[in-house]
Structure formats: structure tokens, C-alpha cells
Scaffold this motif. Structure first.
Motif, PDB file in Angstrom:
ATOM      1  N   ARG A  32     -17.824   6.827  -6.876  1.00  0.00           N
ATOM      2  CA  ARG A  32     -18.254   7.677  -5.763  1.00  0.00           C
ATOM      3  C   ARG A  32     -18.811   6.886  -4.593  1.00  0.00           C
ATOM      4  O   ARG A  32     -18.566   7.221  -3.434  1.00  0.00           O
ATOM      5  N   TYR A  33     -19.599   5.850  -4.887  1.00  0.00           N
ATOM      6  CA  TYR A  33     -20.374   5.213  -3.827  1.00  0.00           C
ATOM      7  C   TYR A  33     -20.006   3.756  -3.533  1.00  0.00           C
ATOM      8  O   TYR A  33     -20.301   3.267  -2.447  1.00  0.00           O
ATOM      9  N   SER A  34     -19.392   3.052  -4.464  1.00  0.00           N
ATOM     10  CA  SER A  34     -19.229   1.609  -4.292  1.00  0.00           C
ATOM     11  C   SER A  34     -17.809   1.090  -4.439  1.00  0.00           C
ATOM     12  O   SER A  34     -17.579  -0.107  -4.257  1.00  0.00           O
ATOM     13  N   SER A  35     -16.871   1.940  -4.760  1.00  0.00           N
ATOM     14  CA  SER A  35     -15.504   1.471  -4.980  1.00  0.00           C
ATOM     15  C   SER A  35     -14.771   1.227  -3.665  1.00  0.00           C
ATOM     16  O   SER A  35     -15.222   1.646  -2.596  1.00  0.00           O
ATOM     17  N   LYS A  36     -13.663   0.525  -3.765  1.00  0.00           N
ATOM     18  CA  LYS A  36     -12.714   0.348  -2.671  1.00  0.00           C
ATOM     19  C   LYS A  36     -13.280  -0.394  -1.465  1.00  0.00           C
ATOM     20  O   LYS A  36     -12.904  -0.132  -0.325  1.00  0.00           O
ATOM     21  N   LEU A  37     -14.179  -1.336  -1.745  1.00  0.00           N
ATOM     22  CA  LEU A  37     -14.595  -2.218  -0.652  1.00  0.00           C
ATOM     23  C   LEU A  37     -13.391  -3.023  -0.183  1.00  0.00           C
ATOM     24  O   LEU A  37     -13.204  -3.263   1.012  1.00  0.00           O
ATOM     25  N   TYR A  38     -12.586  -3.454  -1.143  1.00  0.00           N
ATOM     26  CA  TYR A  38     -11.309  -4.097  -0.860  1.00  0.00           C
ATOM     27  C   TYR A  38     -10.205  -3.223  -1.451  1.00  0.00           C
ATOM     28  O   TYR A  38     -10.463  -2.281  -2.194  1.00  0.00           O
ATOM     29  N   SER A  39      -8.989  -3.560  -1.134  1.00  0.00           N
ATOM     30  CA  SER A  39      -7.860  -2.832  -1.699  1.00  0.00           C
ATOM     31  C   SER A  39      -7.876  -2.937  -3.219  1.00  0.00           C
ATOM     32  O   SER A  39      -8.148  -3.991  -3.784  1.00  0.00           O
ATOM     33  N   GLU A  40      -7.575  -1.822  -3.872  1.00  0.00           N
ATOM     34  CA  GLU A  40      -7.441  -1.797  -5.324  1.00  0.00           C
ATOM     35  C   GLU A  40      -6.024  -1.414  -5.733  1.00  0.00           C
ATOM     36  O   GLU A  40      -5.763  -1.079  -6.886  1.00  0.00           O
ATOM     37  N   THR A  41      -5.104  -1.463  -4.764  1.00  0.00           N
ATOM     38  CA  THR A  41      -3.711  -1.116  -5.027  1.00  0.00           C
ATOM     39  C   THR A  41      -2.938  -2.353  -5.468  1.00  0.00           C
ATOM     40  O   THR A  41      -3.475  -3.466  -5.526  1.00  0.00           O
ATOM     41  N   ASP A  42      -1.666  -2.175  -5.723  1.00  0.00           N
ATOM     42  CA  ASP A  42      -0.812  -3.311  -6.085  1.00  0.00           C
ATOM     43  C   ASP A  42      -0.636  -4.277  -4.917  1.00  0.00           C
ATOM     44  O   ASP A  42      -0.136  -5.388  -5.108  1.00  0.00           O
ATOM     45  N   PHE A  43      -1.022  -3.843  -3.710  1.00  0.00           N
ATOM     46  CA  PHE A  43      -0.898  -4.704  -2.539  1.00  0.00           C
ATOM     47  C   PHE A  43      -2.141  -5.565  -2.308  1.00  0.00           C
ATOM     48  O   PHE A  43      -2.206  -6.313  -1.343  1.00  0.00           O
ATOM     49  N   ALA A  44      -3.138  -5.447  -3.173  1.00  0.00           N
ATOM     50  CA  ALA A  44      -4.378  -6.202  -2.998  1.00  0.00           C
ATOM     51  C   ALA A  44      -4.093  -7.704  -2.976  1.00  0.00           C
ATOM     52  O   ALA A  44      -3.308  -8.220  -3.769  1.00  0.00           O
ATOM     53  N   ALA A  45      -4.765  -8.393  -2.069  1.00  0.00           N
ATOM     54  CA  ALA A  45      -4.534  -9.834  -1.919  1.00  0.00           C
ATOM     55  C   ALA A  45      -4.857 -10.594  -3.204  1.00  0.00           C
ATOM     56  O   ALA A  45      -4.193 -11.575  -3.536  1.00  0.00           O
ATOM     57  N   VAL A  46      -5.878 -10.136  -3.925  1.00  0.00           N
ATOM     58  CA  VAL A  46      -6.273 -10.858  -5.142  1.00  0.00           C
ATOM     59  C   VAL A  46      -5.260 -10.695  -6.263  1.00  0.00           C
ATOM     60  O   VAL A  46      -5.322 -11.411  -7.270  1.00  0.00           O
ATOM     61  N   LYS A  47      -4.315  -9.768  -6.107  1.00  0.00           N
ATOM     62  CA  LYS A  47      -3.287  -9.585  -7.129  1.00  0.00           C
ATOM     63  C   LYS A  47      -2.038 -10.404  -6.828  1.00  0.00           C
ATOM     64  O   LYS A  47      -1.073 -10.366  -7.594  1.00  0.00           O
ATOM     65  N   SER A  48      -2.051 -11.126  -5.725  1.00  0.00           N
ATOM     66  CA  SER A  48      -0.895 -11.935  -5.360  1.00  0.00           C
ATOM     67  C   SER A  48      -0.745 -13.104  -6.335  1.00  0.00           C
ATOM     68  O   SER A  48      -1.716 -13.759  -6.714  1.00  0.00           O
ATOM     69  N   THR A  49       0.462 -13.352  -6.741  1.00  0.00           N
ATOM     70  CA  THR A  49       0.753 -14.442  -7.673  1.00  0.00           C
ATOM     71  C   THR A  49       0.966 -15.743  -6.911  1.00  0.00           C
ATOM     72  O   THR A  49       1.671 -15.775  -5.897  1.00  0.00           O
ATOM     73  N   ALA A  50       0.370 -16.806  -7.406  1.00  0.00           N
ATOM     74  CA  ALA A  50       0.500 -18.102  -6.738  1.00  0.00           C
ATOM     75  C   ALA A  50       1.944 -18.586  -6.777  1.00  0.00           C
ATOM     76  O   ALA A  50       2.630 -18.455  -7.787  1.00  0.00           O
TER      77      ALA A  50
END
Length: 812
Positions: free
Chosen positions: A446-464
Motif C-alpha cells: 500500500r505505502y512503499s512498493s513500486k519505488l522502482y519498476s517491478e515489471t519484467d522491464f525493470a533494469a535490475v532484471k536485465s541479464t548481463a
């Protein structure tokens, strides 16, 4: 429907009686929402209220010309415009007032902003772009005065690019050949802000379809307009910007009184049409407005407005004047208008009741569930703590309208008072613990989620994807690696644009874009004026409309001009809309280790503590920077990339897979393996650290050198903690101020990665002096940490451990 034959302009003639009376009903509905909303705050049912009373009629007139595909970038007085365009409902307004976190009930901000802060989704929950041409759009509002201005530049500039770049005509979900207008709004007093002037100037130069309304009610909270704007008249002051005859650029200026419904219709009809067709920015100065309930629910305007002004505001209330006009023109009878007023009052009251029920019912259920757990416990001991548990539960049970704070706070207090000796305590503890865990998950969402993308397009999910080198790979200056990579990216992404000071014809001051404007055109690689805030705003608006802008701020020190917009707007956008809007802007800049106070700064702690919600990348060389751009352009997160100024001339091997290799975010790289000390740094300091590592190796000290690569996110896989478990000693090194980013890195490793338990020596930080770097090479050496500083700090740490093997270098 019959069309009224009234001797006014063509807009009014084309409106039916039903259209006009619906406007009157909407005006009254909006006013009733303001009145009821203020009462709800005073009753304690809501925290704070700020409303659009007094601005109703002008906003109704403007709303007639707002189409599907258009955008609004406004502020917290626009509730009537939002109602009239159908971008909000009375129930949603009250849901905002009560802070409802249910995005279905409160799609404007999901309870993360106060009332009258709106936003329409531009993406689906899984991050896919919506068809923005088939809906009416509003960019997510922020409260800081004039903070909504910079993004207007980009929202309007997008129409220009979609119209003039034929390669973009196929992107029909983002634009109908650039025919969209951006409707901006601002209060007259806020036009004293620098953001306003920078936006007016940028829009006038760029010639973009911005239709900006200035609501002028004569005050800025309690301060009269004569203290706000020269001559107390913003349109007169702006007359030098007015486009005349054959001027290449400038703005159109219209003026009308906020209570003159027929004139407002004609003004907006003509002005918006010219704006849409010719892409000329237009300013509508709407004066003689009122604010009958004061600035907000925090105080009354009777405290600062003289009696004469209050009397005038009663007589010239825009709704009162519209009613007079309707009666004089014979458009409606007194009875018809009273009936409409009654209908509006009923709608407002029912909307309030429904929104109140929607937010209170689930909270009451949560409270009741907690009470049932406590009252259903099987223990019956006489421990005084059992009495305390009952008292807490009884107090919670008596609350007529509990809030979530009440329930969770009570549960936590009950947990600490559960009887320590009763054998049945485990059942109660288990149930309470599970209840709190579930509430924790839900309240985080409710209050703290989605500061960054949580979708499959999130930068942290990118494969090196590692860079590929062969025997034929050239060794070239770093800036050429960057240049060649950008060339690949511009060919790969038609929606990619870049702009900034000296970005276009010069190819940026370090020639990382040399020749790109000649190859890809001025619409894609563009020079701007010196205006950092609206350069960033230009990027935010473009990104909201589906484009992929790389915004260039010439030097890292100059990003402070844009910090407010970075922090308040871009960094919070994804979070404050609960993921309903995204603006994947990449801010490109350069800094570290040059000459002079304002060309060599590294104020990273100022940045990382201000822009959570934006990734912060600190590449050590241009190959690494290029890989980060490749990663970010495949993601939907905003990011700041700080290139190292002294890296452009240093030669690097050029990867064979330009435009394709990717550097993962949040994963540090071990540059040099070692066993005695872990040395953590980033950016230009890596090269200095490498020099120090060689010097230390000559003295038998083995250093594990780690480049963090990104500060936000920071070491998501625990690389540094694992290194520390091997070396048991750690040094954090950078050129920020003492207690700055090194302190952040230490907290991340010591606290989050539990590094404290691995230490054999106290952790150390190596930083710059507290002041900015002094001029000249000597100034840099004595202001910023150098290889000798790193050597001394690490050697001293080893000397403390084994003074025989590493005797002190400097006598005490």
C-alpha cells in the motif's frame, strides 16, 4: 438537442442548452465537493484539504477543448477541470481526501498524495504502454509550487517531434501526428518561481503546443499579488514574449475575467485551436478569480483579506455570476437552476458517503479480526500483562473509525505483553505474528512498493551481456567507444533522442556525440539553451509520452539546478502513482577529478539521498558507461549516469558487440583479487585505487579492489560482504565529502550485509576534504584523496594488525 441562438461568439452558439446547464451543474458539484471536503477535514475525518473553489467556471470553459490524446500538467486547484474532462469522479476526489490506498477507488494517486493530486495511467500493471491517443491524459501532480512546469516542456515538445519526424508517424499509440495539446495550469503567485520563467522561455523558443492557464485570484496564500509579480500582472510582464507579426518564436497571450463564462469559452476556443494547429504556445491569464474558502483547510482567508475584498469576492463569485447570466439571458429559470443545484448537492453527498464507506469498511474488518484473535485466546492466567492485553484490545474495539495505525500499533503492543509463563502463549503469539506479517506485506504494497519498476522491464532484471573482444579489437580513446555505441543505439531505437547544452552541433563538450546530429538530424540530437531544469523537464515529458530521451546536463555540478525536479518529480513518479505512470528518462552527465570548484564535483551523497527512485550509475570508463546505456534503454526505469571526465581521452579496447553488451545494475565487479583488505570504490577513484593497489602489493599487502558500478541499486548480490568474509578488513574510498557516500556504502555493508561480524579491524573511509576541490592539479591533489592517501590508510590498518611485519611509516 437545440442549439441556443445567443448573440455571442461561435463557440457559445455551438453549445446546446443542455451543454451549458451541465456546466452549471458541474460547477455547483465541484463547489459542494470543496465545501463538504473542508468540513470532513475539520471533523477529523481527513488529514488535509486543498480545493479548487473559485476556479470552477474558467476550468469548465477550458475543458470543452480538451481532447483524447491531450495532456494536462496542472496543480492542486484543478478539480473542476478533472471532473469536466471525465478524468476523475466525485467518489475518486473523496477517496483522495481520505487517503484511500485502493488504486481502483483512488486511481489518481493510490493514497500516496493528498487530495487534488491526479494522474492517469500511461502503462498497464505489467509495464506495457497504453494507447495514449485513445484516452485523456494527466501527468501525475506534485505539490511544490511551479514544480509541474518543467515537464510541460517535454509533454508539448513530444507533439512537435511526433509531427515533424516522419519516422515516428507509425507510433500511433503515442500520438496522432503531433496534434495533441498540453494544458498547463498554475496559480498566479507561483508564476514568480524560476521554473515558470524557464518553462515560458523554453516553450517560446521551441514553439510547442502548450496551452498554459494562470489562475489569478489576487493572492499567494496570504500575500497579495503586488508582492508576487511586477505590476501585479503576469500577462503584462510577459508582453515581451508575445509573438507578433513575423516573429519566429514567442507566445500568444489571452486575457479574460474568471467569472465571464461566454468570454472564457471564446478565448479558450480560439487560443487552443491556434495552439493545436500551429504549435504556438499560448498563455491564458484568467484574473478576477476568487478563493472563497481560503488557501486550504489549514486556515481561514478572513484573517488576511480586507472586508472590501471579501465583499467583492461574494459578489463576483464565478458561480454566482454564471447564474446571473443564465437568468438574464433566459437560458434557464430559477426553478431549473435550483433543481440542478439540488442534484449536484445530492451527488456530492452520496460520493462522500460511498468513499468513506469504501475506506473504512476494510480497516474495520482488519480491526475486528485482530480483536477476535485476542479475545479467542485460550490462556486464562492472572498475570497483570493479561490485563494489559485486554485493555489494549478493549481500547481498539471502542474506536468507531479506526485507522491502520491503530490496529498495527495495538497488535505490536499486545505482542510484547503476552504472558511469558502461560503454556498456551505460543498459540496467541503464532496468530498475532502471522497477522502482523500479513499486514506488513499488505502495508508495504500500500505505502512503499513500486519505488522502482517491478515489471519484467525493470533494469535490475536485465541479464548481463559481456563485451566481446578479439585480436582485431581496436584500442581507441574512451570517448570514441561511447560515440560508436551511441551510433548503434540511435540506429536501433527510433524513439531515442538526446539534447542538452552543446549536445548537437558540437557533439557534446567531450565529443561523445560527434557527428551524430549530422547523421540523425536535429530532431534527434539537439542543442538547447542553458536551462538545466527544463532540459530535465523536457526529458520527463517526452518519456511520459513513449519516447526514450537521454537528457544531457553538461557537468555533474550543474545538476543542482535541476535537483528539485529530479527529486520531487522524476524520482517519485513511479512510486507516487503506484506504478501507473513511468518516465524512463536517462540523465547523462560527467564529473569527478578535473580542475575547478564547479567542474570537478562529486556530491554523490547529496544526490543518492535526494533521488531514491532513480538508478545512479557511476562507470569507471566509457566501455562500462556504454554498457549501462545499453541496459537502461531496454528497461523502463529512470537513471542518472555520471561519466568520468578524465576517461574520455584514456584509451580502451573497443568491444565488437557495440550496442548489445550490457552491464547489470547493482552487481559490483572485482577488479583485483586479494586476501588482506577489501577496498570499495567507484568512478574515477577506481583508477587511483588501482595505482594504490600496485604500491601496496610492493609491500606485501594483498588488496581486493571492488568497483561498485552503481550506487542505486547497491550490491544486490552481496559481493562486498563475501569479500569481507575473506579479508576481514574493509576500506571505503571516494571523493565525496566526509560522512557522505562512503558512509552510505559502509551502512549497506555493515548493516544490511552483516559485515560487522566479519571485522578484524575497524572499517575506514577515505574521502575528500569537506570543501569543494581547489583549483589546479595541486588543488585537486590536496583537496581530493589520492593514491598515497589510499596507501597510507590501508598500510596503517595492516600495521595495527601486525606492526612487526608492517612497522609504522610515520613516527608518532
Amino acid at each position: 438537442m437545440s442549439t441556443l441562438e445567443i448573440p455571442y461568439g461561435k463557440v457559445l452558439k455551438n453549445l446546446s442548452k443542455e451543454d451549458i446547464l451541465n456546466d452549471y451543474k458541474l460547477a455547483h458539484l465541484s463547489r459542494q465537493i470543496s465545501v463538504i471536503g473542508r468540513k470532513e477535514v475539520l471533523r477529523g475525518n481527513a488529514e488535509f484539504g486543498i480545493f479548487g473553489d473559485g476556479k470552477e467556471i474558467a476550468q469548465l470553459a477550458a475543458a470543452h477543448f480538451f481532447r483524447e490524446g491531450d495532456w494536462r500538467s496542472g496543480y492542486y486547484r484543478d478539480q473542476t477541470f478533472m471532473l469536466a474532462t471525465g478524468m476523475t469522479t466525485p467518489e475518486e476526489l473523496f477517496a483522495q481526501l481520505y487517503g484511500d490506498t485502493d488504486a481502483k477507488a483512488n486511481p489518481g494517486n493510490a493514497g500516496r498524495s493528498m487530495v487534488n493530486h491526479y494522474g492517469t495511467p500511461n502503462v498497464t500493471p505489467d509495464g506495457q504502454w497504453l494507447n495514449l491517443v485513445e484516452q485523456k491524459n494527466t501527468s501525475s501532480d506534485i505539490a511544490p509550487t511551479a514544480g509541474q512546469m518543467p515537464r510541460m516542456v517535454g509533454l508539448a515538445y513530444a507533439s512537435k517531434l511526433y509531427r515533424n519526424n516522419k519516422d515516428l508517424h507509425e507510433y500511433t499509440q503515442f500520438s496522432d501526428l503531433g496534434n495533441e495539446v498540453v494544458f498547463g495550469t498554475i496559480g498566479d503567485a507561483s508564476s514568480a518561481e524560476g521554473h515558470f520563467w524557464e518553462t515560458i522561455n523554453a516553450s517560446a523558443v521551441l514553439q510547442v503546443p502548450l496551452a498554459l492557464s494562470v489562475w489569478d485570484d489576487g493572492y499567494g496564500i496570504s500575500v497579495p499579488g503586488k508582492y508576487q509579480i511586477a505590476k501585479a500582472n503576469i500577462s503584462e510582464v510577459l508582453s515581451g514574449f508575445e509573438k507578433r507579426n513575423n516573429d519566429e518564436n514567442g507566445i500568444l497571450i489571452y486575457r479574460a475575467k474568471g467569472w465571464d463564462y461566454p468570454r472564457l469559452l471564446e478565448m479558450y476556443g480560439e487560443g487552443v485551436a491556434r495552439c493545436r494547429e500551429k504549435h504556438i504556445p499560448v498563455l491564458f491569464h484568467v484574473n478576477e478569480l476568487t478563493q472563497p474558502m481560503g488557501h486550504s483547510s489549514s486556515g481561514s482567508h478572513e484573517r488576511y483579506k480586507p472586508k472590501e475584498r471579501l465583499k467583492w469576492e461574494t459578489e463576483f463569485d464565478a458561480i454566482v455570476k454564471m447564474k446571473e447570466w443564465l437568468l438574464v439571458e433566459g437560458i434557464a429559470t430559477e426553478e431549473e437552476l435550483k433543481s440542478l443545484e439540488k442534484e449536484a448537492e445530492d451527488i456530492a453527498r452520496k460520493a462522500k458517503d460511498k468513499a468513506w464507506k469504501n475506506i473504512k469498511t476494510p480497516v474495520q474488518k482488519e480491526r475486528d479480526e485482530l480483536v477476535r484473535i485476542v479475545e479467542g485466546r485460550s490462556c486464562s492466567c492472572v498475570d497483570t500483562r493479561s490485563d494489559e492485553v485486554d485493555a489494549i484490545a478493549d481500547s481498539l474495539k471502542k474506536l468507531k473509525y479506526p485507522i491502520r495505525k491503530d490496529t498495527v500499533s495495538s497488535a505490536r503492543k499486545i505482542m510484547r505483553n503476552v504472558c511469558r509463563t502461560c503454556p498456551a502463549k505460543r498459540s496467541l503469539q503464532h496468530q498475532l505474528s502471522n497477522w502482523l506479517k500479513e499486514q506488513g506485506v499488505q502495508n508495504h504494497e500500500r505505502y512503499s512498493s513500486k519505488l522502482y519498476s517491478e515489471t519484467d522491464f525493470a533494469a535490475v532484471k536485465s541479464t548481463a551481456v559481456p563485451p566481446v573482444f578479439t585480436d582485431k579489437s581496436e584500442t581507441i580513446p574512451g570517448r570514441e567507444v561511447l560515440l560508436r555505441n551511441f551510433d548503434k543505439l540511435f540506429a536501433k531505437y527510433p524513439l531515442l533522442v538526446t539534447f542538452g547544452e552543446d549536445t548537437g552541433a558540437l557533439g557534446d563538450v567531450n565529443k561523445g556525440l560527434e557527428g551524430m546530429q549530422a547523421k540523425y538530424g536535429e530532431l534527434r540530437v539537439t542543442d538547447t539553451g542553458i536551462r538545466e531544469t527544463t532540459i530535465l523537464g523536457q526529458g520527463i515529458g517526452l518519456a511520459l509520452r513513449g519516447m526514450r530521451p537521454i537528457v544531457e546536463i553538461q557537468y555533474f555540478d550543474y545538476i543542482l539546478y535541476a535537483l528539485q525536479t529530479l527529486s520531487d518529480d522524476l524520482a517519485t513518479l513511479h512510486w507516487r502513482t503506484a506504478g501507473a505512470q513511468k518516465a524512463p528518462v536517462i540523465v547523462r552527465t560527467r564529473g569527478h577529478r578535473l580542475i575547478g570548484i564547479w567542474h570537478s564535483g562529486s556530491p554523490l551523497s547529496m544526490i543518492i539521498n535526494s533521488i531514491r527512485g532513480i538508478h545512479v550509475c557511476v562507470p569507471r570508463d566509457m566501455t562500462q558507461a556504454a554498457g549501462m546505456y545499453n541496459t537502461l534503454l531496454e528497461s523502463d526505469d529512470p537513471a542518472l549516469v555520471i561519466e568520468s571526465l578524465n576517461g574520455y581521452r584514456i584509451r580502451e579496447k573497443c568491444p565488437e558487440n557495440l550496442g548489445e553488451f550490457k552491464v547489470p545494475l547493482g552487481i559490483p565487479e572485482i577488479i583485483h583479487e586479494g586476501t588482506d583488505v577489501t577496498l570499495v570504490t567507484y568512478g574515477s577513484c577506481v583508477r587511483i585505487a588501482q595505482e594504490a593497489v600496485k604500491q601496496l602489493d610492493d609491500f606485501g599487502i594483498s588488496v581486493e579492489l571492488i568497483d561498485v558500478q552503481t550506487l542505486l541499486p547497491f550490491d544486490t548480490t552481496g559481493v562486498i560482504g563475501k569479500s569481507l568474509s575473506k579479508t576481514n578488513r574493509i576500506v571505503f574510498f571516494d571523493e565525496d565529502v566526509p560522512g557522505g557516500t562512503t558512509a552510505f556504502m559502509m551502512q549497506q555493508v555493515m548493516e544490511k550485509q552483516h559485515g560487522y561480524f566479519q571485522l578484524d579491524s575497524a572499517p575506514k573511509t577515505i574521502t575528500a576534504e569537506s570543501h569543494r576541490p581547489a583549483y589546479s592539479t595541486d588543488g585537486d591533489y590536496f583537496s581530493n584523496p589520492n593514491a598515497e592517501d589510499v596507501f597510507d590508510a590501508v598500510y596503517e590498518m595492516m600495521s595495527e594488525t601486525d606492526p612487526k611485519q608492517f612497522p609504522p611509516i610515520y613516527p608518532e
